[in-house]
Design an enzyme around this catalytic site. Structure first.
Site, PDB file in Angstrom:
ATOM      1  CG  ASN A 215      -1.674   1.243   1.465  1.00  0.00           C
ATOM      2  OD1 ASN A 215      -1.787   2.064   0.563  1.00  0.00           O
ATOM      3  ND2 ASN A 215      -2.228   1.390   2.657  1.00  0.00           N
ATOM      4  CD1 TRP A 216       3.911   1.492  -2.600  1.00  0.00           C
ATOM      5  CD2 TRP A 216       3.951   2.680  -4.504  1.00  0.00           C
ATOM      6  NE1 TRP A 216       4.912   0.977  -3.399  1.00  0.00           N
ATOM      7  CE2 TRP A 216       4.957   1.689  -4.570  1.00  0.00           C
ATOM      8  CE3 TRP A 216       3.783   3.532  -5.590  1.00  0.00           C
ATOM      9  CZ2 TRP A 216       5.803   1.544  -5.678  1.00  0.00           C
ATOM     10  CZ3 TRP A 216       4.620   3.380  -6.699  1.00  0.00           C
ATOM     11  CH2 TRP A 216       5.624   2.395  -6.741  1.00  0.00           C
TER      12      TRP A 216
ATOM     13  CD  GLU B 277      -2.562   5.288   7.198  1.00  0.00           C
ATOM     14  OE1 GLU B 277      -2.608   5.332   5.947  1.00  0.00           O
ATOM     15  OE2 GLU B 277      -1.562   4.888   7.827  1.00  0.00           O
TER      16      GLU B 277
ATOM     17  N   GLY C  17       2.809   2.014  10.703  1.00  0.00           N
ATOM     18  CA  GLY C  17       3.728   3.131  10.499  1.00  0.00           C
ATOM     19  C   GLY C  17       4.488   3.542  11.749  1.00  0.00           C
TER      20      GLY C  17
ATOM     21  CB  SER D  17       5.728  -1.956  11.808  1.00  0.00           C
ATOM     22  OG  SER D  17       5.262  -0.642  12.064  1.00  0.00           O
TER      23      SER D  17
ATOM     24  N   GLY E 287       2.847  -1.249   4.262  1.00  0.00           N
ATOM     25  CA  GLY E 287       2.857   0.158   3.879  1.00  0.00           C
ATOM     26  C   GLY E 287       4.262   0.615   3.532  1.00  0.00           C
ATOM     27  N   GLY E 288       4.953   1.192   4.509  1.00  0.00           N
ATOM     28  CA  GLY E 288       6.258   1.818   4.271  1.00  0.00           C
ATOM     29  C   GLY E 288       7.244   0.937   3.535  1.00  0.00           C
TER      30      GLY E 288
ATOM     31  CG  HIS F 271      -5.603   1.642   5.620  1.00  0.00           C
ATOM     32  ND1 HIS F 271      -5.152   2.551   6.544  1.00  0.00           N
ATOM     33  CD2 HIS F 271      -4.548   0.836   5.329  1.00  0.00           C
ATOM     34  CE1 HIS F 271      -3.867   2.307   6.789  1.00  0.00           C
ATOM     35  NE2 HIS F 271      -3.481   1.274   6.077  1.00  0.00           N
TER      36      HIS F 271
HETATM   37  C1  PEP Z   1      -0.565  -0.105   6.127  1.00  0.00           C
HETATM   38  O1  PEP Z   1      -0.633   1.039   5.753  1.00  0.00           O
HETATM   39  O2  PEP Z   1      -1.487  -0.880   5.842  1.00  0.00           O
HETATM   40  C2  PEP Z   1       0.589  -0.518   6.907  1.00  0.00           C
HETATM   41  C3  PEP Z   1       0.567  -1.709   7.441  1.00  0.00           C
HETATM   42  O3  PEP Z   1       1.617   0.377   7.024  1.00  0.00           O
HETATM   43  P1  PEP Z   1       3.099   0.063   7.598  1.00  0.00           P
HETATM   44  O4  PEP Z   1       3.561  -1.224   6.968  1.00  0.00           O
HETATM   45  O5  PEP Z   1       3.926   1.233   7.162  1.00  0.00           O
HETATM   46  O6  PEP Z   1       2.976  -0.057   9.074  1.00  0.00           O
END
Ligand code: PEP
Length: 248
Positions: free
Chosen positions: A10-11, A96, A170, A208, A229-230, A94
């Site tokens: 997921n960008w 967010e 994150g 993460s 994500g990251g 999500h």
């Molecule tokens: C996400 O956005 O779904 C996510 C898991 O982010 P991250 O891997 O950066 O924690």
């Protein structure tokens, strides 16, 4: 029915055409294993990526969608628009989106319906906050989110469920294998109870995930992959996670 192994990236609100080489690197890894690799770039990049990696093993996904197919909703994107750009998956719920845009379980359920109507697979996300975990409410919160966000006609073919503890997204703070196992086992039981093919729904962990912690998570019985994500922004970070899933 065995769940599909899925590595999804997921960008978020990151990525311009300058980042497309990263997607090429991820597409190469996608071609090298039998599982599913999905990249959810910003909507602005989906059609360009679909044109640049045609027929590739890399699947593309949207990050959210409006429940309506079209209309006066400035700034929103609909599921048929994402599908027409080349997406075959779309994230719904999500944390967010739930936090920044006030999306409720009922909204997420409507988005799942829209995603299915457009012929795509929903990656439906649920997760508890740190306060809920510390209050011992995790399993109850997740059960309520699952029931409220997942419409009755969900199947293993049209839905992937992602468990994403809000406190782990994150933050660099990954849930322990014991915490993930407890939740995923409970979610599997709930999916089996409410769906004929609940045993076949892919259950992803997100929060993460990095190359360094991926293998121990993928070793768990009910962890069928990850939503990342990251660490999905760079092929050098994401490809080792795909490989860890392939090796699990
Ligand atoms: C996400 O956005 O779904 C996510 C898991 O982010 P991250 O891997 O950066 O924690």
């Amino acid at each position: 029915m065995q769940p599909r192994k899925i590595a999804a990236g997921n960008w978020k609100m990151n990525g311009t055409p300058a980042d497309i080489p990263e997607a090429h690197g991820i597409a190469e890894a996608a071609a090298a294993w039998a599982g599913v690799t999905v990249l959810c770039p910003p909507a602005t990049l989906i059609s360009q990526l679909a044109a640049e990696v045609p027929g590739s093993a890399l699947k593309l996904g949207g990050q959210c969608c409006h429940p309506a197919a079209k209309g006066a909703h400035t700034g929103d994107v609909s599921a048929p628009m994402l599908a027409s750009a080349g997406a075959t998956f779309c994230i719904a719920g999500h944390s967010e989106r739930r936090a920044d845009h006030g999306e409720t379980d009922a909204d997420v359920a409507r988005q799942c319906e829209a995603i299915w109507a457009a012929g795509m697979t929903a990656i439906m996300c649920i997760g508890e906050t740190l306060a809920q975990r510390e209050a011992g409410e995790t399993l109850d919160v997740l059960a309520a989110q699952l029931d409220g966000s997942l419409p009755a006609r969900a199947t293993a073919a049209n839905t992937v469920v992602a468990y994403e503890p809000v406190w782990a997204i994150g933050t660099g703070r990954v849930a322990s294998p014991e915490q993930v196992a407890e939740v995923h086992d409970a979610l599997r039981a709930r999916l089996r109870a409410r769906m004929k093919d609940g045993a076949g729904v892919s259950l992803l962990y997100g929060g993460s995930v990095k190359a360094a912690n991926a293998a121990e998570l993928f070793a768990l019985e009910n962890a069928d992959g990850a939503l990342v994500g990251g660490a999905s922004l760079k092929a050098d970070d994401f490809v080792p996670i795909v490989k860890a899933l392939a090796a699990s």
